[in-house]
Scaffold this active site. Structure first.
Site, PDB file in Angstrom:
ATOM      1  N   GLY A  15       0.780  -1.254   0.067  1.00 37.27           N
ATOM      2  CA  GLY A  15       0.020  -0.119   0.029  1.00 37.27           C
ATOM      3  C   GLY A  15       0.782   1.077   0.006  1.00 37.27           C
ATOM      4  N   GLY A  16       0.419   2.309   0.740  1.00 39.25           N
ATOM      5  CA  GLY A  16       1.120   3.444   0.716  1.00 39.25           C
ATOM      6  C   GLY A  16       2.442   3.420   1.181  1.00 39.25           C
ATOM      7  N   GLY A  48      23.128   8.125 -32.649  1.00 37.23           N
ATOM      8  CA  GLY A  48      22.920   9.224 -31.317  1.00 37.23           C
ATOM      9  C   GLY A  48      23.445   8.418 -30.141  1.00 37.23           C
ATOM     10  N   ALA A  49      23.428   7.074 -29.970  1.00 41.31           N
ATOM     11  CA  ALA A  49      23.813   6.163 -28.688  1.00 41.31           C
ATOM     12  C   ALA A  49      25.296   6.833 -28.645  1.00 41.31           C
ATOM     13  CB  ALA A  49      23.692   4.898 -28.964  1.00 41.31           C
TER      14      ALA A  49
END
Lengths: 508, 673
Positions: free
Chosen positions: A169-170, A404-405
């Site tokens: 949960g939280g 681009g790498a």
């Protein structure tokens, strides 16, 4: 007087008992240690100083006032790991299932505030059933108080979470905002909603282990950074990690005596790159042979294995390593590997840990699943992280650095301090064949083949980049350790500041 | 003398020949296939000629290609090593035709000894002892008994068409011979439709012992003692020694003289080996003759001080032997261990890949072939190097580690330490298995037969379990090492002044399921580790954290450990054992004892990927019943397709991988019900 003193001892003894012998036994039967036993393993012998041992909850509903155990389900304090100060909280499952009450949260907040003020890491040991339901919104408020402190401490002191039981949960959002999460196999799990709710809402049938066990979070979700066999092993390895980390963002990374020649040559590295450019090799061999004493602390070993991240030491000082792994997906960048590496780079930069980047990358992984998944923005995270980092950055290109790498992987253009290449490096827009087919579109296959050869001769080497100064030096593979160690040594006084800003806007 | 020779081989033997040639001032030429471009023998030779693609039948054993290399380089002689063209008469012929010397025997000798039946016939004619037997047809049980008596019990009664043990009986008495004959005959008739039977001597407690002979072209021949090669796995020799712990002087002499007689009967001229099978009563019988330099020749060199390669070159150069039989003296004891790239934990499956670490023990500098040792020697004949690649194309043997000692016990002890010091990583290898054999009581006593491995390791090899005394020594060493490592950890920067961690003296060491409670008393030279039973061990060492090899003295005796990391502990390897070692303060040990033992997952119902590779195809479907031996899937590794088969009858319950997936070792490919 004597009675008063013994009263203290009696109260202490009572607090140490936590939920009592029966619950301690049950904890052991599950293969888990108690909150205090875990602290004993985490910290140097007799170094633990406790806070708030006698804190008790203030809940008066549902008959809770009848049970007010000292400590309220969490043990907090400070101690040392190999003589260096850390703050610690350890949730006690034997007291109300380790559930978080208002006062339980206040104890955690107190040590977090002190950690930030005094500049020491926070290590949280999580073993909690969740919110103290009886307290309602007071418990939720407690979580949020902790969250706020996690956020404020982020980048100021290292925060480490060790999940040693339930965390649901939280409660998961506190570890989620720390720097590292480690889990224990078979006895820990993390999820936002548990199997029962999942069944009700989506009709999926899933076990807690499948939904949020160590295997799920280290291999699939990447929520956790590592998993260990049991509590003892996990805490020993957390100690080992702390040895690599600075205590806060104002300190340099730690240095310790080392027994390894910084100039150690490794002739076998000369043959690491296979003759066939499409044959993979294990980049970890290079990492182990570069590192002091071959010691490598890997982070997220089981996730996005096409990139390797972790810590080594060079001349005794911590260095973060990011390396493409040709063994997996040819070492390409994709959504997962970009996210994994970006987070690691930002951690290193936040804590002044120099970064060594080892490059063998054929580019970004193509495909609809990548594009639909937003590889543009995820890839940009790594680019952004490298570009904003002001720590010493040394890069070694071992083989491919395409497209681009190439730019992304701590290139010269992203303020790389030392950009080295092995003679086997190929720095180009793309592979020779693809490039030739574009440049010489429409030519016959024979001509393309001849032109490919020509392209390879011209660009499949590090010298074109070296001519332009994008590569500072082409180095012999065998001497990599020496060259890299000297590079970092020369950067110990590096000073670089980004322009003032409130904060950046990294493409999240 | 020749000015230049070509070595028509690769690997360690090519390197071995180059060493002696270099010593003699002869230039060397290596040949290499595509797979061996960067091989050690190519680096060592003065010249190297490329002769084709990796498979040997397209390179190393193509006579025309080798001849072309000889012509191209002007080599005056060729040493063939072992294997490949070494026992190929056509090659010897081609060299002769080209006027190039063959560093080996004349082609007639190769031919004569190359055929099992011919060689046995020649041996009988030369009065060499052969396995007695009757090859003709046997009419009835009475004749079988008569023949058995002539041969002498025990005898083996075999179907001519037999195989796999069918139609085979061993008889120790007349009655058993009579019965055995009848049942063999019946079984042979029903199994093979051929009831012909023959009888030969059954050799009990067989040992493989061979004689090294050396002959020149001038009619001189000598023998250089024997080698015992009984430690074999599926006819592959693993450990050899010289001399044999079993032979007496008289048997040695008889065997040696017969071996020389056989060699001379075929006008042998070079080094050669006559193999015998020897029974429990030291009766010996000729098996075959190897007309080449034997793999295990170094043990003979170590105990005789003769460089066999040099002698072969000299004989090929028409020189006379420089020594007579009376000059041959056996001196001390030598052991040879063959290091194979085979994984003993996976049924000795060949293992290929990159040698990420390869550090043999230091060789004794004062020793080289031709020297008579006076102090213990370590010799390592190797053809690989760290960073090199073990390919699938050639023999998986990557090194021959030899030791010499004044007696057998010393040679064995030297070998144990040398094996412990030998660092090989990146591939599976048999070092742990070799270590295990040298600590096996039967081997130590010299009481072994060719069935040793089969009998002593019937279910394969699963590593060594050490006894408590040995564990205590290791525990003491680990405690001392751990202390050094822990103290270093406390020297990290950023400590809180005056609140440093103090490393304690009390520890609990756990390894191999045992635990030892110890107290360390350290001083400048080392540490005295006291055990709670009152005993103690003195540990001295200059080991520093991170060193992968720890050489320690424990109570004055050496202990060599390979040291690796484990979460929260050490991985130590020594004497064929692999140990997970944890050293903890007592309180931590107490807590660690609360941790549940996690059993490794049961993999008996899974098909695991045996090597890193790519799945080419999956042959079965979920729910399909598969038979033992049925193909399940095909994996391509290093360009070779490997078919994985079902180990037993079963039903496929789950398939986790499909064609095109690339898998790592131990990835689960499919599961069974």
């Amino acid at each position: 007087m004597k009675d008063i003193l013994s009263e203290l001892e009696a109260r202490r003894e009572d607090a140490r008992q936590g939920g009592g012998a029966r619950r301690i036994e049950a904890q052991h039967a599950k293969g888990k240690l108690t909150a205090r036993e875990r602290i004993e393993l985490l910290l140097d012998e007799d170094s633990f100083e406790e806070f708030d041992m006698f804190v008790a909850h203030r809940c008066a509903d549902f008959g809770m006032q009848a049970q007010r155990p000292a400590g309220d389900g969490v043990v907090t304090g400070w101690g040392t790991i190999n003589g260096r100060m850390v703050y610690v909280f350890s949730q006690d499952f034997t007291v109300f299932g380790g559930s978080l009450s208002e006062t339980h949260a206040q104890k955690i907040c107190k040590i977090m505030d002190m950690a930030v003020q005094n500049g020491a890491p926070v290590i949280g040991i999580n073993d909690s059933g969740g919110a103290r339901i009886q307290e309602g919104v007071a418990s939720l408020a407690g979580y949020a108080e902790v969250f706020q402190r996690n956020i404020m401490a982020s980048g100021v002191v290292p925060q480490i979470s060790v999940i040693m039981g339930p965390c649901a949960g939280g409660a998961v959002y506190s570890p989620a905002m720390t720097d590292f999460i480690f889990m224990v196999k078979d006895t820990s799990y993390m999820f936002v909603t548990g199997p029962d709710v999942v069944k009700t809402v989506t009709n999926e049938v899933v076990t807690a282990e499948e939904l949020g066990g160590a295997s799920t979070h280290t291999k699939k979700s990447s929520v956790a950074d590592g998993a260990f066999e049991n509590d003892v092993e996990a805490l020993a390895e957390v100690r080992r990690l702390v040895d690599f980390l600075p205590l806060n963002n104002r300190e340099k990374p730690p240095v310790r005596p080392f027994f390894d020649d910084p100039a150690r040559a490794e002739t076998s590295l000369d043959t690491l790159i296979p003759a066939n450019p499409n044959t993979p090799y294990d980049m970890k061999e290079l990492i182990h042979k570069l590192a002091d004493e071959g010691d490598f602390y890997e982070i997220q070993e089981d996730f996005a294995k096409n990139i390797v991240t972790g810590f080594v030491r060079l001349e005794g000082q911590t260095v973060g390593v990011v390396a493409n792994q040709p063994m997996v997906l040819a070492g390409c960048l994709d959504i997962d590997s970009s996210r994994k590496a970006a987070r690691f780079v930002r951690f290193c930069d936040a804590f002044e840990i120099p970064i060594l980047t080892l490059v063998d990358v054929p580019g970004f992984l193509p495909g609809t699943s990548q594009e639909y998944g937003g590889v543009i923005k995820h890839g940009a995270k790594l680019l952004f992280a490298y570009g904003e980092a002001t720590v010493p950055k040394v890069t070694v290109i071992t083989r491919k650095a395409y497209g681009g790498a190439y730019d992304v992987m701590a290139s010269k253009h992203l303020r790389g301090d030392f950009n080295y290449a092995w003679p086997t490096a190929e720095i180009a827009v793309m592979g020779a064949k693809g490039a030739t087919e574009i440049i010489h579109r429409g030519k016959s296959p024979e001509e393309i083949e001849a032109e490919t050869k020509h392209y390879e001769d011209r660009f499949a080497n590090p010298f074109v980049a070296a001519e332009k100064g994008f590569i500072d030096e082409v180095i012999m593979p065998r001497n990599t350790r020496k060259r890299v160690a000297r590079a970092f040594a020369s950067l110990r006084g590096k000073q670089l500041q980004n322009p003032w800003k409130k904060h950046d806007n990294i493409p999240l | 003398m020749f000015k230049k020779i070509l070595i028509a081989n690769r690997g360690e033997i090519a390197c071995r020949v180059i060493k002696t040639a270099r010593k003699m001032g002869i230039k060397t030429v290596a040949i290499y296939s595509d797979a061996d471009k960067q091989a050690l023998h190519v680096q060592m030779a003065d010249e190297a000629v490329h002769i084709g693609p990796p498979p040997a039948n397209q390179s190393y054993i193509v006579i025309d290609k080798v001849m072309a290399a000889v012509k191209e380089t002007g080599a005056e002689a060729v040493h063939p090593g072992y294997g490949f063209l070494s026992e190929n008469a056509k090659f010897a012929e081609a060299l002769e035709a080209a006027g190039v010397a063959f560093i080996g025997p004349p082609k007639g000798a190769i031919e004569a000894m190359g055929d099992k039946i011919t060689s046995k016939k020649i041996a009988q004619d030369a009065n060499v002892s052969t396995v007695p037997g009757y090859m003709g047809l046997i009419a009835d049980a009475d004749e079988a008994v008569k023949i058995s008596n002539e041969i002498g019990y025990p005898v083996m009664i075999k179907a001519s068409a037999g195989g796999g043990g069918k139609g085979m009986r061993i008889a120790w008495t007349d009655e058993e011979a009579r019965e055995g004959f009848q049942s063999s005959k019946n079984e042979a008739a029903s199994s093979f439709g051929d009831d012909r039977i023959f009888i030969e001597k059954f050799v009990t407690q067989p040992r493989h012992i061979e004689i090294q002979v050396l002959c020149d072209k001038h009619g001189n021949g000598i023998y250089l003692g024997e080698r015992e090669c009984s430690i074999q796995r599926r006819n592959q020799k693993v450990i050899e020694e010289a001399p044999s712990p079993f032979l007496d002087e008289a048997t040695r002499k008889a065997m040696g003289e017969q071996a020389v007689a056989l060699a001379q009967a075929v006008d042998y001229a070079s080094a050669g080996t006559v193999e015998f099978i020897v029974d429990g009563d030291r009766n010996f019988y000729f098996l075959e003759m190897n007309t080449r330099l034997q793999v295990e020749h170094p043990v003979t060199e170590l105990i005789t001080g003769v460089d066999l390669v040099e002698q072969m070159i000299r004989v090929a150069n028409d020189e006379k032997l420089s020594m007579a039989q009376s000059d041959v003296k056996l001196h001390g004891w030598a052991m040879e261990s063959r290091l194979y790239a085979e994984d003993p934990y996976r049924g000795f499956l060949p293992s290929i890949g990159r040698l990420t670490r390869y550090r043999p023990p230091a060789e004794t500098e004062s020793y080289s072939p031709g020297v008579t040792p006076s102090a213990p020697v370590v010799r390592n004949d190797t053809g690989v190097y760290e960073g090199g690649e073990i390919s699938m194309y050639y023999d998986p043997m990557i090194a021959k580690l030899c030791t010499w000692g004044a007696d057998r016990a010393e040679a064995i002890e030297e070998m144990r330490l040398a094996l412990d010091r030998f660092e090989v990583e990146g591939i599976g290898h048999n070092l742990p298995f070799l270590s295990a054999v040298y600590d096996h009581p039967k081997f130590i006593s010299g009481d072994m037969t060719t069935a040793f491995i089969e009998e002593e390791y019937p279910d394969g090899f699963e590593g060594v379990t050490l006894e408590r005394g040995a564990l205590a020594r290791i525990a003491a060493a680990a405690a001392a090492m751990n202390r050094v490592a822990e103290i270093r950890r406390t020297r990290v920067s950023g400590r809180m002044d005056n609140h440093e961690r103090r490393v304690g003296t009390d520890w609990v060491v756990t390894l191999q399921g045992e635990s030892f409670t110890v107290t360390i008393d350290a001083d400048h030279e080392g540490a005295t580790v006291s055990f709670d039973d009152g005993s103690n061990h003195r540990v001295e060492s200059d080991w520093t954290p991170g060193q992968p090899l720890a050489v320690l003295m424990v109570d004055g005796a050496p202990l060599v450990l390979k040291v690796g990391k484990l979460p929260g502990g050490f991985r130590l390897r020594t004497r064929g054992a692999e140990l997970k070692v944890h050293v903890r303060p007592p309180r931590q040990a107490e807590l660690a004892a609360l941790m549940p033992e996690k059993l490794p997952p049961d993999t008996s119902k899974m098909l695991l990927c045996p090597m890193p590779g790519l799945i080419v195809k999956v042959d079965v479907e979920v729910g399909q019943e598969v038979q033992e031996g049925q193909a399940l899937c095909t994996i391509e590794a290093m360009k070779m397709e490997n078919i994985l088969r079902a180990e037993k009858r079963s039903v496929v319950s789950k398939i986790n991988a499909g064609a095109g997936d690339s898998l790592a070792v131990d990835d689960v490919i499919m599961e069974f019900e």
